[in-house]
Design a protein around this motif. Structure first.
Motif, PDB file in Angstrom:
ATOM      1  N   ILE A   6      10.553   7.168  -6.117  1.00 44.05           N
ATOM      2  CA  ILE A   6      10.527   6.484  -4.173  1.00 44.05           C
ATOM      3  C   ILE A   6      10.630   7.653  -4.071  1.00 44.05           C
ATOM      4  O   ILE A   6       9.988   8.644  -4.293  1.00 44.05           O
ATOM      5  CB  ILE A   6      12.545   6.758  -5.380  1.00 44.05           C
ATOM      6  N   ARG A   7      10.306   7.157  -2.323  1.00 47.93           N
ATOM      7  CA  ARG A   7      10.039   8.228  -1.567  1.00 47.93           C
ATOM      8  C   ARG A   7      11.075   8.754  -0.567  1.00 47.93           C
ATOM      9  O   ARG A   7      11.934   9.840  -0.478  1.00 47.93           O
ATOM     10  CB  ARG A   7       8.792   7.897  -0.503  1.00 47.93           C
ATOM     11  N   ALA A   8      11.763   7.453  -0.297  1.00 48.83           N
ATOM     12  CA  ALA A   8      13.249   8.137   0.089  1.00 48.83           C
ATOM     13  C   ALA A   8      14.581   6.525   0.242  1.00 48.83           C
ATOM     14  O   ALA A   8      13.386   5.123  -0.101  1.00 48.83           O
ATOM     15  CB  ALA A   8      13.277   7.768   1.904  1.00 48.83           C
ATOM     16  N   LEU A   9      15.578   6.759  -0.407  1.00 52.38           N
ATOM     17  CA  LEU A   9      16.456   5.034  -0.910  1.00 52.38           C
ATOM     18  C   LEU A   9      17.700   5.924  -0.625  1.00 52.38           C
ATOM     19  O   LEU A   9      18.468   6.493  -1.051  1.00 52.38           O
ATOM     20  CB  LEU A   9      16.108   5.734  -2.305  1.00 52.38           C
ATOM     21  N   VAL A  10      18.209   4.479  -0.001  1.00 48.90           N
ATOM     22  CA  VAL A  10      19.424   4.570   0.621  1.00 48.90           C
ATOM     23  C   VAL A  10      20.329   3.379  -0.121  1.00 48.90           C
ATOM     24  O   VAL A  10      19.906   2.528   0.600  1.00 48.90           O
ATOM     25  CB  VAL A  10      19.665   4.689   2.762  1.00 48.90           C
ATOM     26  N   ILE A  11      21.689   3.800  -0.119  1.00 45.17           N
ATOM     27  CA  ILE A  11      22.252   2.848  -0.674  1.00 45.17           C
ATOM     28  C   ILE A  11      23.703   3.320   0.166  1.00 45.17           C
ATOM     29  O   ILE A  11      24.472   4.144   0.681  1.00 45.17           O
ATOM     30  CB  ILE A  11      22.042   2.516  -2.250  1.00 45.17           C
ATOM     31  N   GLY A  31       0.913  -0.915   0.103  1.00 40.40           N
ATOM     32  CA  GLY A  31      -0.149  -0.081  -0.073  1.00 40.40           C
ATOM     33  C   GLY A  31       0.537   1.385  -0.023  1.00 40.40           C
ATOM     34  O   GLY A  31       0.065   2.018   0.239  1.00 40.40           O
ATOM     35  N   ASP A  32       1.845   1.267  -0.573  1.00 38.43           N
ATOM     36  CA  ASP A  32       2.722   2.631  -0.313  1.00 38.43           C
ATOM     37  C   ASP A  32       3.008   3.349  -1.771  1.00 38.43           C
ATOM     38  O   ASP A  32       2.556   2.801  -2.858  1.00 38.43           O
ATOM     39  CB  ASP A  32       4.746   1.601   0.155  1.00 38.43           C
ATOM     40  N   LYS A  33       2.777   4.037  -1.491  1.00 40.55           N
ATOM     41  CA  LYS A  33       2.921   4.987  -3.088  1.00 40.55           C
ATOM     42  C   LYS A  33       3.985   5.096  -3.709  1.00 40.55           C
ATOM     43  O   LYS A  33       4.124   5.306  -5.306  1.00 40.55           O
ATOM     44  CB  LYS A  33       1.633   6.270  -2.832  1.00 40.55           C
ATOM     45  N   LYS A  34       4.850   5.614  -2.658  1.00 37.84           N
ATOM     46  CA  LYS A  34       6.381   5.623  -3.203  1.00 37.84           C
ATOM     47  C   LYS A  34       6.979   4.630  -2.287  1.00 37.84           C
ATOM     48  O   LYS A  34       6.663   3.953  -1.154  1.00 37.84           O
ATOM     49  CB  LYS A  34       6.808   6.682  -2.989  1.00 37.84           C
ATOM     50  N   LEU A  35       8.427   4.038  -2.505  1.00 35.65           N
ATOM     51  CA  LEU A  35       9.140   3.615  -2.000  1.00 35.65           C
ATOM     52  C   LEU A  35       9.842   3.787  -1.073  1.00 35.65           C
ATOM     53  O   LEU A  35      10.741   4.777  -1.647  1.00 35.65           O
ATOM     54  CB  LEU A  35       9.682   2.312  -2.941  1.00 35.65           C
TER      55      LEU A  35
END
Length: 467
Positions: A175-180, A148-152
């Motif tokens: 993308i909501r927030a993406l950390v690598i 149910g998330d609109k962004k990852l």
């Protein structure tokens, strides 16, 4: 969850992806789900979430459901099998070194590893033809929608950085927030040129191991007045020429010596110092080489290897799906010489790719272009001295993904989250509210791992090794 086996046939056969979720504890302020990948490839996101989910949840104020999934073909997700049993796996490794370091070893090693591809493709499951990272990224987008998330929201380590970069390029607007963290340069990894990094990255961190050992003096078991670099070279040359018999059936070969050093580069705080650390192991083996047999019993204990947990099959299933490697021994030999010209550690990273020499890449793999702009900024975390995924990888991805931000840790080890309190604070703030660290932020190095102050350093999360 069932996902398409082949995304070119979305209504055709399916494969199952296993998930585990630690629900948010602050339900009133719940943000959504945070998806994890612990690295590898071959690491279990399910076990990662079950083992570290509570800790992550606490650090993030209980505002995320912590979600780990086993990528297709891995762990509990219709796992690929190359062997009928663990005994068969053990037989596969018999008679060949961890990597060839003598000319006479190269042909037998290559032939053995080359035989792996057909064996894995004979698995009853069809998953071996559909294990590319691009398909894992497509799965992750379906999982995002399913929860149910609109962004990852995503936190990926090591190989998980490659999955994150692939997702960012395939789904730049999701993308909501993406950390690598612990970042592979996807241009190198996808093209089979990762050895350009591997041939020098481990040596750079190992040089720091030796430097810090000497700086710590008698607090480091491997230190001598002549300097640990000189002692290391003497030890490595001696063991390469002749394995060290510790007695009791325990023998230290050159490939095992190098493998121990490579493995210790992942976690300096836990693996460098102390009675069970790398310095103590190298000291005890060097003592035997130098004529002191009283250290043999200690070396025997420290030379024991960990049990196999099906990581080997999954690692090759994914790597061979993504990357086109050479198919002839002569090419492996030539690149092996290039790897060794970089450092003693280079060949240990290179030769295992021979498993892909008779293994066709997946048709749906993604090889770039890797330059994109995402709807939300990506946070890229890199360590100055990461012997597994070097700092240059983080710099490269920061250039490739427009609008991304580089956060630097000035210390040692593989990945920075929960290794550096400074880096962890910035990552948590970004995941919670999208706040980026200031441009050019460099978190200071932790204390020398050989000195007592290291006890104050928090332990990092368990990250799956690349081998």
């Amino acid at each position: 969850m069932a996902v398409p086996l082949d995304y070119d046939k979305p209504r055709g056969a399916t494969t199952n992806v296993a998930l585990a979720r630690k629900p948010a504890t602050d339900k009133a302020n719940r943000i959504g789900s945070l998806f994890l990948n612990p690295g590898g490839p071959g690491g279990s996101g399910v076990q990662f979430a079950l083992g570290s989910g509570n800790r992550l949840s606490t650090q993030l104020g209980g505002r995320f459901d912590i979600v780990g999934f086993d990528p297709r073909g891995i762990g509990a997700s219709d796992p690929i099998h190359c062997f009928d049993s663990e005994d068969d796996l053990n037989q596969f490794f018999e008679g060949v070194p961890a990597f060839p370091y003598k000319a006479a070893q190269e042909r037998p090693y290559f032939d053995r590893y080359r035989s792996l591809g057909p064996e894995c493709r004979d698995d009853e499951r069809a998953i071996s033809a559909h294990m590319s990272t691009a398909d894992v990224a497509r799965d992750m987008d379906l999982l995002r929608r399913a929860v149910g998330d609109k962004k990852l929201s995503y936190l990926g380590f090591s190989y998980g950085s490659y999955l994150g970069a692939t997702y960012a390029n395939l789904f730049p607007n999701n993308i909501r927030a993406l950390v690598i963290d612990g970042v592979l340069n996807p241009e190198l990894w996808s093209s089979g040129r990762q050895i350009q990094s591997d041939r020098i990255a481990t040596q750079e961190e190992f040089d720091e191991f030796l430097r810090l050992c000497d700086a710590a003096g008698s607090a480091c078991a491997f230190h001598t007045p002549q300097g640990s670099p000189k002692r290391w070279e003497a030890l490595a040359k001696s063991v390469r020429q002749k394995p060290v018999d510790l007695g009791g059936g325990e023998v230290v070969t050159y490939d095992a010596l190098i493998g121990s050093a490579v493995g210790a580069m992942y976690a300096p705080e836990r693996a460098w110092a102390g009675a069970n650390g790398l310095a103590a192991f190298l000291d005890s083996v060097a003592d035997v080489v130098e004529g002191d047999r009283t250290s043999a019993a200690t070396a025997q204990r420290l030379a024991r290897e960990a049990d196999y947990d099906n990581f080997f099959d999954a690692y090759n299933g994914n790597v061979c799906a993504d990357t086109q490697f050479p198919d002839r021994l002569a090419e492996y030999q030539a690149i092996g010489r290039y790897a060794e010209a970089g450092s003693r550690f280079g060949p240990s990273w290179w030769w295992g790719n021979a498993a892909c020499s008779d293994w066709p890449v997946n048709a749906d793999r993604f090889t770039g272009p890797w330059h994109t702009r995402t709807n939300a900024p990506v946070l890229v975390v890199g360590n100055y001295f990461d012997g597994v995924t070097d700092y240059r990888g983080a710099q490269a991805v920061t250039r490739q993904i427009q609008g991304s931000r580089l956060l630097t840790y000035a210390g040692w080890g593989h990945t920075a989250y929960n290794r550096s309190a400074c880096a962890s604070d910035y990552v948590n703030k970004y995941l919670l509210n999208g706040a980026l660290p200031p441009v050019g932020t460099v978190c200071p190095a932790n204390p020398n791992p050989f000195l007592p102050a290291v006890a104050e350093v928090p332990e990092g999360l368990p990250i799956a090794p690349r081998r």
